[in-house]
Design a protein around this motif. Structure first.
Motif, short mmCIF file in Angstrom:
data_model
loop_
_atom_site.label_atom_id
_atom_site.label_comp_id
_atom_site.label_asym_id
_atom_site.label_seq_id
_atom_site.Cartn_x
_atom_site.Cartn_y
_atom_site.Cartn_z
N GLY A 213 -74.90 -2.90 -30.97
CA GLY A 213 -74.41 -1.70 -30.29
C GLY A 213 -72.97 -1.83 -29.84
N GLU A 214 -72.31 -2.96 -30.10
CA GLU A 214 -70.91 -3.12 -29.71
C GLU A 214 -70.05 -2.18 -30.54
OE1 GLU A 214 -67.90 -6.34 -28.00
OE2 GLU A 214 -69.94 -6.87 -28.54
N SER A 215 -69.24 -1.35 -29.88
CA SER A 215 -68.56 -0.25 -30.57
C SER A 215 -67.34 -0.68 -31.36
CB SER A 215 -68.15 0.81 -29.56
OG SER A 215 -67.38 0.24 -28.52
N VAL A 216 -66.71 -1.80 -30.99
CA VAL A 216 -65.49 -2.26 -31.67
C VAL A 216 -65.81 -3.53 -32.44
CG1 VAL A 216 -63.13 -3.08 -31.34
CG2 VAL A 216 -64.02 -1.24 -29.89
N PRO A 217 -65.37 -3.64 -33.71
CA PRO A 217 -65.65 -4.85 -34.49
C PRO A 217 -65.18 -6.12 -33.78
CG PRO A 217 -64.81 -3.13 -35.91
CD PRO A 217 -64.67 -2.62 -34.51
N LYS A 218 -65.92 -7.21 -33.98
CA LYS A 218 -65.60 -8.48 -33.33
C LYS A 218 -64.90 -9.41 -34.32
CE LYS A 218 -68.35 -10.42 -30.43
NZ LYS A 218 -69.51 -11.07 -29.78
N PRO A 219 -63.81 -10.05 -33.90
CA PRO A 219 -63.15 -11.02 -34.79
C PRO A 219 -64.02 -12.25 -34.97
CG PRO A 219 -62.12 -11.00 -32.61
CD PRO A 219 -63.09 -9.87 -32.63
N ALA B 291 -65.32 -5.58 -41.88
CA ALA B 291 -64.28 -4.56 -41.76
C ALA B 291 -63.05 -4.90 -42.58
CB ALA B 291 -63.90 -4.36 -40.29
N ASP B 292 -62.62 -6.15 -42.56
CA ASP B 292 -61.44 -6.56 -43.33
C ASP B 292 -61.53 -8.07 -43.57
OD1 ASP B 292 -60.54 -7.83 -40.92
OD2 ASP B 292 -59.78 -5.90 -40.25
N GLY B 293 -60.79 -8.54 -44.57
CA GLY B 293 -60.77 -9.96 -44.86
C GLY B 293 -61.92 -10.41 -45.74
#
Length: 463
Positions: free
Chosen positions: A16-22, A36-38
């Motif tokens: 449910g975390e709204s922002v992607p996590k590095p 999302a990327d990479g």
């Protein structure tokens, strides 16, 4: 487990975390996350039967199996009432003549009594109201899977909400633009950030591009664009290198002054995700994004409060973001919850009183199944919609209060119907035994009671 590479992972379907996590080498990865990327190389550490999604489905099955079917009071009452009424009518027809009374008179009264005692109106009182309530809800996008769920909704004392995609729109938006450099402006800062992010599909990039489009800021041409997964995006704009980076990574390229650092800290304390725009070695400003509450969320929570229903947020998002959104909406919050944690919280609430769970994600499915009644947002995942007992198709938080009101109106209608059916029968039972009314009034009373409860139930269609 990541063995090579770095990227940002969208874990919202799971946590449910709204922002992607590095994420980088050595970090764990949930099954069901979206890259999302990479580019990443990952090592599978769990079998398919034991990954995150499989465990969630298992929790759903356990929660559904623990539900006991709702025993309908009217059905139980009728099962006892009907044989007693039949025996009483037979006794009225037979006992007085055996004691010397006229057979014709008392058989006639016994038949009239049997007609009066017929539980047609009583048995119809509940399903007629339920059918009208379900139809009234469907007209305004409130779908309920059956009468048992409709009855329970009106009895709940607490409504537990997921955050991302339920109380919020599920898509970050630009909330603040801060300018640090004297030769920069909000418009120029937004234009540079949008130009650098123009080739990215990251949620933060989409938020910046949406804001630039809404403000009419043109995108400048860029070259040499590249992403540093989980850290920054850079490109050459008008001959200068521009970096859009996390505050931690931006500090490696440019120094923030004390005031700028305090401003960034304040934004992050408000549950916002901040990126710094750096040109060359100068920090031009900061842009913050947050998954903002739905436009009607505060009003929806307030409407529930007026109905005497307590609201609480159960979210897998980080505590800072959860508390910021909860404070704005005026409800309690428990954050950083995995699916099994939400399940435990619902079980604790349910032990005290009936509880409803409102959610939209895969991670909400176990809690939706375990709650007294589960309500899914119409735009949610298939897992949530399949598991829930009801759905609000228009994705409005206020529709949860509308469901509670509709359920209470239906329950009130049922009580009225039962009172009409039993009240008429009680009156005509006494008058029939006393010989005041005969067979034809008994027929009219029985049919009339059925018509009355049906007409009363139809009033719900105006809800």
């Amino acid at each position: 487990m990541i063995t090579d590479g770095a990227s940002s992972l969208d874990e919202s379907p799971i946590t449910g975390e709204s922002v992607p996590k590095p994420k980088e080498v050595g970090d764990p990865v949930y099954a069901g996350s979206v890259n999302a990327d990479g580019a990443l190389q990952v090592r599978v550490t769990k079998t398919a039967a034991d990954n995150t999604v499989a465990r969630i489905l298992h929790l759903v099955e356990e929660a559904q199996a623990s539900k006991s079917p709702t025993a309908r009071f009217i059905d139980r009452f009728s099962a006892v009432y009907t044989p007693i009424a039949f025996a009483f009518a037979a006794a009225v027809a037979v006992v007085p003549p055996l004691l010397g009374a006229d057979w014709g008179t008392w058989i006639y009264r016994g038949l009239a009594l049997l007609l009066i005692a017929c539980p047609c109106a009583l048995v119809l009182s509940t399903p007629a109201a339920i059918a009208s309530g379900l139809a009234a809800g469907a007209r305004r996008g409130l779908l309920v899977k059956g009468g048992a769920a409709l009855e329970v909704i009106g009895r709940v004392h607490t409504v537990a909400f997921d955050k991302t995609g339920t109380l919020t729109a599920g898509r970050p938006r630009v909330s603040d633009i801060l300018v640090f450099a004297p030769d920069a402006s909000e418009r120029s800062l937004l234009g540079l950030a949008a130009a650098v992010e123009s080739g990215s599909g990251h949620p933060i990039a989409r938020a910046i591009l949406d804001r630039a489009s809404a403000d009419g800021v043109p995108l400048r041409p860029t070259r040499d664009a590249r992403a540093i997964p989980g850290k920054a995006v850079s490109a050459t704009v008008m001959g200068q290198t521009v970096l859009v980076a996390s505050p931690r990574h931006a500090a490696e390229s440019a120094r923030l002054g004390p005031e700028a650092e305090r401003a960034v800290a304040d934004l992050e304390a408000g549950g916002k995700t901040v990126v710094i725009v750096v040109r060359g070695a100068e920090a031009l400003g900061a842009i913050s994004v947050r998954d903002e509450p739905r436009a009607d969320a505060a009003a929806g929570i307030s409407a529930l409060r007026k109905l005497g229903v307590r609201s609480v947020m159960l979210t897998g998002d980080n505590r800072r973001t959860g508390e910021a959104v909860a404070s704005e909406l005026g409800l309690d919050v428990k954050a950083e919850l995995l699916p099994q944690d939400k399940l435990a919280e619902i079980a604790a609430l349910k032990a005290a009183a009936p509880v409803a769970m409102v959610g939209d994600g895969i991670n909400d499915a176990p809690a939706l199944a375990a709650a007294s009644v589960g309500i899914a947002m119409g735009g949610g995942t298939d897992a949530a919609l399949e598991t829930a007992d009801a759905a609000v198709l228009n994705d409005r938080v206020g529709d949860v209060a509308a469901l509670v009101s509709l359920s209470r109106a239906t329950l009130g209608n049922i009580r009225q119907n039962v009172a009409i059916a039993l009240g008429l029968k009680a009156v005509f039972l006494m008058t029939t035994v006393a010989g005041i009314t005969g067979l034809w009034p008994a027929i009219l009373a029985d049919t009339g009671a059925t018509v009355l409860v049906t007409a009363n139930a139809l009033r719900l269609l105006r809800a």
